[in-house]
Scaffold this active site. Structure first.
Site, PDB file in Angstrom:
ATOM      1  N   VAL A  22       9.130  -1.826   5.679  1.00  0.00           N
ATOM      2  CA  VAL A  22       8.353  -0.842   6.429  1.00  0.00           C
ATOM      3  C   VAL A  22       9.143   0.461   6.454  1.00  0.00           C
ATOM      4  O   VAL A  22      10.348   0.452   6.716  1.00  0.00           O
ATOM      5  CB  VAL A  22       8.088  -1.335   7.876  1.00  0.00           C
ATOM      6  CG1 VAL A  22       7.440  -0.240   8.713  1.00  0.00           C
ATOM      7  CG2 VAL A  22       7.197  -2.577   7.854  1.00  0.00           C
ATOM      8  N   THR A  29       3.483   9.989   0.309  1.00  0.00           N
ATOM      9  CA  THR A  29       2.863   9.760   1.602  1.00  0.00           C
ATOM     10  C   THR A  29       1.931  10.920   1.872  1.00  0.00           C
ATOM     11  O   THR A  29       2.063  11.968   1.255  1.00  0.00           O
ATOM     12  CB  THR A  29       3.968   9.726   2.686  1.00  0.00           C
ATOM     13  OG1 THR A  29       4.845   8.646   2.394  1.00  0.00           O
ATOM     14  CG2 THR A  29       3.422   9.551   4.088  1.00  0.00           C
TER      15      THR A  29
HETATM   16  N1  GLY Z   1       7.891   8.056   3.597  1.00  0.00           N
HETATM   17  C1  GLY Z   1       7.277   6.915   3.103  1.00  0.00           C
HETATM   18  C2  GLY Z   1       8.120   5.729   3.149  1.00  0.00           C
HETATM   19  O1  GLY Z   1       9.321   5.804   2.969  1.00  0.00           O
HETATM   20  O2  GLY Z   1       7.608   4.665   3.370  1.00  0.00           O
END
Ligand code: GLY
Length: 363
Positions: free
Chosen positions: A230, A201
């Site tokens: 999500v 991310t």
């Molecule tokens: N931190 C990114 C996700 O788990 O979608």
């Protein structure tokens, strides 16, 4: 009692605004160390350490600020760099797809100077720059989050073009993953070993000279995730949180765990209490570790900064320094008047052992 809390909070906030450091306030035993770093404003901070793009990310944000752009402009444009760069398999175009072979992107934006306003998109398909759509949700609707088809319709309404986000490399990576899923199905693997990585991310936090703060988080989520999954990135308080009176924080890594502890919100609230960014990030990581009996089988990294330019980063699992053999953090990047630099940050636990990796059910 309520009056007492309000007074105490205002007092802490005014100390932070004036740059007075925090050891005065708080209950006994709470740590009050200075942050990992402190710098003159403005300050750009990103979770990214990927050599291909990290400098370009922070330099873009810096340039936007120098040209008079807002922290929100800077955070968005910097995140776009990573989103459209196919070399990063964890963010935007060129990222690894979900289990069915197409990308569903999540992103959020939060603007401290606009009463800490926020916007987000989740499971957005075919749009290269989801964080720009998240920003528009914040600025051009009275909603906070749009998902799936609705998010795509909204993006198209604002002139975003639908594009194929699956690069050839990501497609091959996906096929290889499918072929290695099980030895009891009809896929035949070319027997090449492939390293599956944690979901990646980008967080970008921007603090300008006036002390205004904005943040953006953007991700493909987990590699080969279930369709419709999500993560934390579009969840305000989990993958991103900004409070213009205090500071900002962002999370990367195993999103479900960041959601369960409201990781970014928790870090900002700890800084409001008087923790340095470093201590606040460590607090959140330790909280997650404790939830998993001291042995989490995943990674999570928190970055944070305060309004006065303190910043810090902590990961649950770190890496081993080649020369010293010590556990160090997974790293983060900053850009200030001295230019760009990458720092290690801190980690609480060593990397997972091979045995621990093998015991992860979904690997
Ligand atoms: N931190 C990114 C996700 O788990 O979608």
């Amino acid at each position: 009692m309520i009056r007492d809390k309000i007074t105490r909070r205002n007092f802490v906030v005014s100390l932070m605004k004036t740059g007075v450091i925090l050891p005065i306030i708080g209950k006994g035993g709470m740590e009050r160390r200075l942050g990992q770093g402190r710098t003159k404003l403005p300050l750009i901070m990103t979770s990214k350490t990927n050599p291909a793009v990290k400098e370009q990310i922070t330099a873009t944000a810096w340039e936007v600020l120098q040209k008079g752009g807002t922290p929100m402009d800077a955070a968005e444009k910097a995140t776009n760099v990573s989103e459209i760069d196919p070399r990063d398999p964890t963010v935007g175009y060129g990222g690894d797809p979900n289990e069915e072979g197409f990308l569903q992107l999540d992103a959020s934006a939060m603007d401290g100077s606009d009463h800490n306003n926020a916007g987000a998109v989740a499971a957005l398909e075919n749009i290269k720059t989801p964080c720009s759509v998240a920003r528009l949700v914040m600025e051009r609707t009275d909603h906070l989050m749009l998902v799936g088809k609705g998010a795509l319709q909204f993006a198209k309404m604002h002139g975003f073009k639908e594009e194929n986000l699956l690069t050839e490399e990501a497609r091959r990576h996906w096929v290889e993953w499918k072929e290695n899923l099980s030895n009891r199905d009809y896929y035949i693997s070319p027997r090449k070993k492939h390293k599956l990585e944690e979901g990646g991310t980008i967080n970008v936090l921007v603090l300008d000279e006036k002390g205004d703060i904005a943040g953006v988080t953007s991700t493909v989520g987990h590699h080969f995730k279930i369709v419709g999954r999500v993560g934390d990135s579009p969840i305000i308080g989990a993958g991103l949180y900004v409070d213009n009176d205090v500071g900002a924080a962002g999370a990367t890594g195993h999103g479900a765990e960041a959601i369960k502890v409201c990781a970014s919100f928790l870090a900002v609230e700890k800084m409001r209490e008087g923790y340095s960014p470093q201590s606040a990030c460590r607090y959140v990581c330790q909280r997650v570790i404790d939830r998993h009996g001291g042995k989490p089988l995943f990674g999570l990294k928190i970055v944070a900064l305060t309004k006065n330019g303190d910043y810090g980063c902590c990961s649950i699992r770190g890496k081993i320094h080649k020369e010293t053999g010590k556990v160090i953090g997974l790293g983060f990047s900053v850009h200030d008047a001295n230019g760009h630099r990458t720092e290690a940050g801190e980690a609480i636990l060593p990397p997972m052992t091979e045995e621990e990796r093998k015991s992860i059910p979904w690997r």
